[in-house]
Design a protein around this motif. Structure first.
Motif, PDB file in Angstrom:
ATOM      1  N   ALA A  57      13.928 -46.836  -1.071  1.00 19.65           N
ATOM      2  CA  ALA A  57      13.119 -47.227  -2.087  1.00 19.65           C
ATOM      3  C   ALA A  57      11.941 -48.028  -1.809  1.00 19.65           C
ATOM      4  CB  ALA A  57      14.159 -47.909  -3.287  1.00 19.65           C
ATOM      5  N   ASP A  58      12.006 -48.896  -0.771  1.00 24.50           N
ATOM      6  CA  ASP A  58      11.153 -49.927  -0.303  1.00 24.50           C
ATOM      7  C   ASP A  58       9.998 -49.152   0.207  1.00 24.50           C
ATOM      8  OD1 ASP A  58      12.724 -51.974  -1.099  1.00 24.50           O
ATOM      9  OD2 ASP A  58      13.373 -52.509   0.623  1.00 24.50           O
ATOM     10  N   LEU A  59      10.464 -48.137   1.113  1.00 19.49           N
ATOM     11  CA  LEU A  59       9.554 -47.399   1.877  1.00 19.49           C
ATOM     12  C   LEU A  59       8.557 -46.628   0.933  1.00 19.49           C
ATOM     13  CD1 LEU A  59      11.625 -45.930   4.856  1.00 19.49           C
ATOM     14  CD2 LEU A  59       9.494 -47.559   5.001  1.00 19.49           C
ATOM     15  N   LEU A  60       9.069 -45.894  -0.033  1.00 20.91           N
ATOM     16  CA  LEU A  60       8.362 -45.067  -1.237  1.00 20.91           C
ATOM     17  C   LEU A  60       7.471 -46.304  -1.765  1.00 20.91           C
ATOM     18  CD1 LEU A  60      11.234 -42.938  -2.482  1.00 20.91           C
ATOM     19  CD2 LEU A  60       9.486 -42.296  -0.985  1.00 20.91           C
ATOM     20  N   ALA A  61       7.942 -47.405  -2.075  1.00 17.47           N
ATOM     21  CA  ALA A  61       6.979 -48.341  -2.605  1.00 17.47           C
ATOM     22  C   ALA A  61       5.903 -48.760  -1.727  1.00 17.47           C
ATOM     23  CB  ALA A  61       7.779 -49.876  -3.014  1.00 17.47           C
TER      24      ALA A  61
ATOM     25  N   VAL B  67       2.307 -58.515   0.518  1.00 21.50           N
ATOM     26  CA  VAL B  67       3.330 -58.540   1.453  1.00 21.50           C
ATOM     27  C   VAL B  67       4.517 -58.023   0.682  1.00 21.50           C
ATOM     28  CG1 VAL B  67       4.706 -60.155   2.814  1.00 21.50           C
ATOM     29  CG2 VAL B  67       2.395 -60.837   2.456  1.00 21.50           C
ATOM     30  N   LEU B  68       5.241 -57.173   1.628  1.00 21.98           N
ATOM     31  CA  LEU B  68       6.362 -56.454   1.161  1.00 21.98           C
ATOM     32  C   LEU B  68       7.712 -56.938   2.019  1.00 21.98           C
ATOM     33  CD1 LEU B  68       8.062 -54.426  -0.905  1.00 21.98           C
ATOM     34  CD2 LEU B  68       7.497 -52.663   0.803  1.00 21.98           C
TER      35      LEU B  68
ATOM     36  N   THR C  58      17.837 -60.110   1.151  1.00 19.84           N
ATOM     37  CA  THR C  58      18.493 -59.058   0.147  1.00 19.84           C
ATOM     38  C   THR C  58      18.087 -59.202  -1.221  1.00 19.84           C
ATOM     39  OG1 THR C  58      20.251 -60.559  -0.069  1.00 19.84           O
ATOM     40  CG2 THR C  58      20.543 -59.076   1.658  1.00 19.84           C
ATOM     41  N   ARG C  59      17.465 -60.525  -1.572  1.00 19.41           N
ATOM     42  CA  ARG C  59      16.985 -60.848  -2.950  1.00 19.41           C
ATOM     43  C   ARG C  59      15.589 -60.482  -3.094  1.00 19.41           C
ATOM     44  NH1 ARG C  59      15.015 -65.398  -4.408  1.00 19.41           N
ATOM     45  NH2 ARG C  59      15.679 -66.695  -2.701  1.00 19.41           N
ATOM     46  N   LEU C  60      14.940 -60.758  -1.983  1.00 25.61           N
ATOM     47  CA  LEU C  60      13.462 -60.841  -2.002  1.00 25.61           C
ATOM     48  C   LEU C  60      12.850 -59.297  -1.433  1.00 25.61           C
ATOM     49  CD1 LEU C  60      12.473 -63.814  -0.067  1.00 25.61           C
ATOM     50  CD2 LEU C  60      12.268 -63.556  -2.468  1.00 25.61           C
ATOM     51  N   ARG C  61      13.785 -58.550  -0.936  1.00 20.74           N
ATOM     52  CA  ARG C  61      13.463 -57.067  -0.700  1.00 20.74           C
ATOM     53  C   ARG C  61      12.961 -56.221  -1.815  1.00 20.74           C
ATOM     54  NH1 ARG C  61      16.515 -54.062  -3.326  1.00 20.74           N
ATOM     55  NH2 ARG C  61      15.009 -52.536  -2.497  1.00 20.74           N
ATOM     56  N   GLY C  62      11.801 -55.413  -1.606  1.00 17.30           N
ATOM     57  CA  GLY C  62      11.481 -54.672  -2.578  1.00 17.30           C
ATOM     58  C   GLY C  62      10.693 -55.079  -3.546  1.00 17.30           C
TER      59      GLY C  62
ATOM     60  N   ASN D 154      24.665 -52.040   8.602  1.00 12.20           N
ATOM     61  CA  ASN D 154      25.254 -51.664   7.091  1.00 12.20           C
ATOM     62  C   ASN D 154      24.439 -50.477   6.531  1.00 12.20           C
ATOM     63  OD1 ASN D 154      26.522 -54.570   6.354  1.00 12.20           O
ATOM     64  ND2 ASN D 154      24.720 -54.868   7.590  1.00 12.20           N
ATOM     65  N   PRO D 155      25.043 -49.472   7.034  1.00 12.55           N
ATOM     66  CA  PRO D 155      24.343 -48.237   6.722  1.00 12.55           C
ATOM     67  C   PRO D 155      24.106 -48.177   4.994  1.00 12.55           C
ATOM     68  CG  PRO D 155      25.759 -47.731   8.416  1.00 12.55           C
ATOM     69  CD  PRO D 155      26.162 -49.247   7.897  1.00 12.55           C
ATOM     70  N   ILE D 156      25.099 -48.600   4.262  1.00  9.60           N
ATOM     71  CA  ILE D 156      24.812 -48.577   3.008  1.00  9.60           C
ATOM     72  C   ILE D 156      23.478 -48.972   2.150  1.00  9.60           C
ATOM     73  CG2 ILE D 156      25.813 -50.686   2.393  1.00  9.60           C
ATOM     74  CD1 ILE D 156      27.529 -49.334  -0.131  1.00  9.60           C
ATOM     75  N   ALA D 157      23.015 -49.906   3.044  1.00  9.78           N
ATOM     76  CA  ALA D 157      21.729 -50.657   2.553  1.00  9.78           C
ATOM     77  C   ALA D 157      20.558 -49.704   2.868  1.00  9.78           C
ATOM     78  CB  ALA D 157      21.588 -52.044   3.309  1.00  9.78           C
TER      79      ALA D 157
END
Length: 255
Positions: free
Chosen positions: A243-247, A222-223, A208-212, A234-237
């Motif tokens: 945002a990661d997919l767009l990156a 590496v992403l 959760t800290r490293l993602r993105g 956890n649908p809220i995530a």
């Protein structure tokens, strides 16, 4: 040879030797056991050779066996065969199938998941259950798919009992195969999904800290991303994952 020794004296000397323990005669003449080997085969060199402790070959560890097997695989088929014959991991005994990979070998993106679940174990393919279907929809949103430009594998090719988290020993055994897998595909980008794959390739924990955030491993960007199974719980995530997919999309476009 005649002897000047009196018989009574000879008898007394023989009895003394017996009392001292010298009861097994082995030759007519005494042997100098400290003589040079050239003069006496029972010299110091011969004794050292006879008393030398043999050096046993060290037992090869499962990680070393995996490294040799993975390094020797020059193709994906050879790598699959090497995994199939690797017996160092106990998970193999309880799994139905080897879950090797899915997707396009010429892919621009390699996705590395954690381990097969029940559906993957049955099908012998990664990400085919509910989480896998959600992953396919995620990828489709940015123009990616297994059929064209994505290749998917896992850190572990066999399902852990009850879908438990893989141990450090299991990850260490399988990592040489994962590294070789990525080398053979040679993608532009690697996506690690979940804590296990992030720890395996980046040696960092806390998804959760490293993602993105972009990192590097094996000479490639590496992403880290949240695992689709986590997103279903956890649908809220999902907003962060979008945002990661767009990156990821931007990286591929710019690359």
């Amino acid at each position: 040879m005649e002897s000047n020794l009196h018989p009574d004296m000879a008898r007394a000397l023989l009895e003394w030797q017996c009392d001292m323990g010298a009861i097994d005669p082995i030759g007519d003449m005494p042997v100098d056991r400290y003589a040079l080997p050239e003069a006496n085969p029972w010299g110091r060199q011969a004794r050292q050779a006879a008393l030398a402790v043999p050096v046993l070959d060290p037992v090869e560890s499962p990680v070393e066996t995996a490294q040799k097997a993975a390094k020797g695989a020059g193709t994906l088929d050879a790598l699959r065969a090497a995994l199939a014959t690797f017996d160092g991991c106990e998970l193999k005994k309880g799994a139905r199938n080897l879950v090797f990979a899915d997707g396009t070998p010429s892919a621009r993106v390699v996705i590395v998941g954690e381990a097969p679940g029940r559906e993957e174990d049955r099908a012998g393919r990664p990400f085919v259950g509910q989480a896998g279907q959600f992953l396919d929809r995620m990828l489709a949103e940015i123009g990616l798919s297994r059929e064209s430009n994505v290749y998917i594998t896992n850190v572990l090719p066999w399902r852990p009992p009850q879908n438990r988290t893989p141990t450090g020993e299991e990850i260490a055994m399988m990592l040489p195969f994962v590294i070789r897998h990525i080398e053979l595909i040679a993608p532009e980008v690697i996506v690690v999904m979940g804590n296990t794959s992030t720890k395996a390739l980046l040696d960092k924990s806390g998804i959760t800290r490293l993602r993105g955030h972009w990192h590097e491993a094996l000479g490639r960007p590496v992403l880290p991303m949240l695992h689709p199974a986590y997103l279903l719980r956890n649908p809220i995530a999902k907003r962060e994952t979008w945002a990661d997919l767009l990156a990821l999309q931007a990286r591929l476009r710019d690359g």
